[in-house]
Design an enzyme around this catalytic site. Structure first.
Site, PDB file in Angstrom:
ATOM      1  CB  CYS A   6      -0.928   0.017   1.206  1.00 35.47           C
ATOM      2  SG  CYS A   6      -1.733  -1.550   1.520  1.00 35.47           S
TER       3      CYS A   6
ATOM      4  CG  HIS B  20      -2.297   4.235   5.376  1.00 38.57           C
ATOM      5  ND1 HIS B  20      -1.981   4.084   4.047  1.00 38.57           N
ATOM      6  CD2 HIS B  20      -2.559   2.986   5.839  1.00 38.57           C
ATOM      7  CE1 HIS B  20      -2.042   2.806   3.720  1.00 38.57           C
ATOM      8  NE2 HIS B  20      -2.391   2.112   4.788  1.00 38.57           N
TER       9      HIS B  20
ATOM     10  CG  HIS C  52      -6.452   0.641   0.567  1.00 39.99           C
ATOM     11  ND1 HIS C  52      -5.390   1.051  -0.224  1.00 39.99           N
ATOM     12  CD2 HIS C  52      -5.875   0.200   1.733  1.00 39.99           C
ATOM     13  CE1 HIS C  52      -4.258   0.867   0.416  1.00 39.99           C
ATOM     14  NE2 HIS C  52      -4.521   0.356   1.599  1.00 39.99           N
TER      15      HIS C  52
END
Length: 403
Positions: A162, A294, A331
């Protein structure tokens, strides 16, 4: 290593829109693209939610090249072309060796991989498609960007789950600062809305059943999406010499590892990366106006990130406008921090903080200013972007107004 690096072009596409401008408009207004996935090849997973690009924009990529591209590579090329167009740049024999690209990818070509397995194991075929291997390799996106734009300088992929896009941007900045390139295309791309990938994340029990609501007390997990984001990075001198519009400067980079757990988040790694970014940028904590978190929407991640932010920014922590734009674009794994880079650059350009969409209930364990649901006008001179990956790979970038 004292060369300044600026951003002169942006490109992107995701569930929010098929160009950087439309993505930013939807982010800024807090409109979420999360909904049921309509992809016909996710098999028995009907009803699963995510953010997908329903229709790709028109493009001029040759069909012969398209057959060697998996979806994540195509998204990267489209975003890179848009960024180069905005920057007003092109390659020729005289400058191609000074232009490069780094593209972050979290999962890569699982669409091609899954089709190969289904063809071989379920369909009874004896061989795969000719280009299965080169379509699936994580570095394929960087290769395809290079070939489509004629870039002959440093070209490579970055894969750190990520945090891949932030690592790619950081690596691109290094190439310019070291004098290996004058211009770098940098960002990330991923297309994880594939049956096998969705099943893998489902097994981890981190997927939300309804939507992504980071930092909200009633959050239930993350949502996956597809997309790509790319930026044109140039040395300040190169951009100034050609009279380019400079959107923002990459002010600082902070990298760290948790060395803790393959899946569970930790506090010390993110804290170290944010501190290192401030030091690299020569900034004090109170200089940061906006922080794109995040913020995945899982219970543990949002709480731990809040704790890390408090440790780094101390009394200033509650004065920073914080949001997680994953609440709008979901995401997108290797592309996530590239899309969040767009949010940071445009926040600086317009002095607007994009909100955290879907936010409903304050969480005492996430007691920061998370800018819920509607945009906030405030002066944004410095914006920070957090990217914390599974396995504890952390990459934090700071952007600032060009002076």
């Amino acid at each position: 290593m004292d060369r300044r690096v600026v951003i002169t072009g942006l490109g992107g596409l995701c569930g929010l829109g098929t160009n950087a401008s439309s993505i930013w408009t939807e982010m800024r207004e807090g409109r979420s693209a999360i909904g049921p996935i309509s992809n016909s090849e996710i098999h028995e997973l009907k009803g699963m939610i995510g953010t997908e690009i329903k229709v790709l924009p028109q493009h001029d990529i040759d069909r012969k090249q398209l057959i060697s591209m998996d979806r994540f590579s195509l998204l990267a090329v489209l975003a890179a072309k848009e960024a180069m167009l905005q920057a007003g740049l092109s390659c020729d024999e005289g400058n191609a060796h000074r232009f490069g690209a780094t593209v972050g990818v979290g999962f890569g070509g699982w669409d091609a991989t899954e089709k190969a397995y289904r063809t071989l194991l379920l369909g009874g075929a004896t061989r795969t498609e000719l280009f299965t291997g080169v379509k699936a390799m994580p570095s394929a996106a960087a290769c395809q960007v290079s070939m489509n734009l004629g870039l002959r300088g440093p070209v490579f992929g970055a894969t750190s789950a990520c945090a891949s896009a932030n690592h790619a941007i950081a690596s691109a900045v290094d190439q310019i600062k070291l004098g290996r390139a004058d211009v770098m295309l940098a960002g990330g791309s991923d297309a994880p809305l594939v049956w096998i990938v969705l099943k893998a994340w489902e097994a981890m029990r981190v997927l939300a059943p309804d939507t992504c609501r980071p930092f909200s007390a009633d959050r239930k997990g993350l949502v996956l999406g597809e997309g790509a984001g790319m930026a044109v990075l140039e040395s300040y001198e190169h951009a100034a010499a050609r009279g380019a519009t400079m959107l923002a400067e990459v002010a600082g980079i902070g990298l760290s590892a948790d060395a803790y757990h393959i899946a569970a988040p930790a506090v010390h790694g993110p804290e170290a990366a944010m501190r290192a970014c401030l030091v690299d940028a020569g900034l004090n904590p109170e200089d940061v106006d906006y922080l794109n978190a995040h913020g995945t929407g899982t219970k543990a991640n949002d709480q731990i990130e809040t704790t890390a932010i408090k440790r780094v920014f101390d009394d200033h922590a509650r004065s920073i406008s914080i949001s997680s734009t994953k609440s709008t674009h979901a995401h997108c794994l290797g592309a996530a921090s590239a899309l969040e880079m767009i949010a940071c650059v445009m926040a600086i350009q317009e002095d607007v903080v994009p909100p955290t969409a879907n936010y409903r209930e304050p969480d005492p364990d996430c007691d920061l200013d998370v800018t819920p649901n509607v945009p906030r006008e405030r002066r944004v001179r410095v914006a920070m972007s957090n990217a914390f990956a599974m396995g504890g790979m952390n990459a934090v970038l700071a952007f600032k107004q060009v002076q």
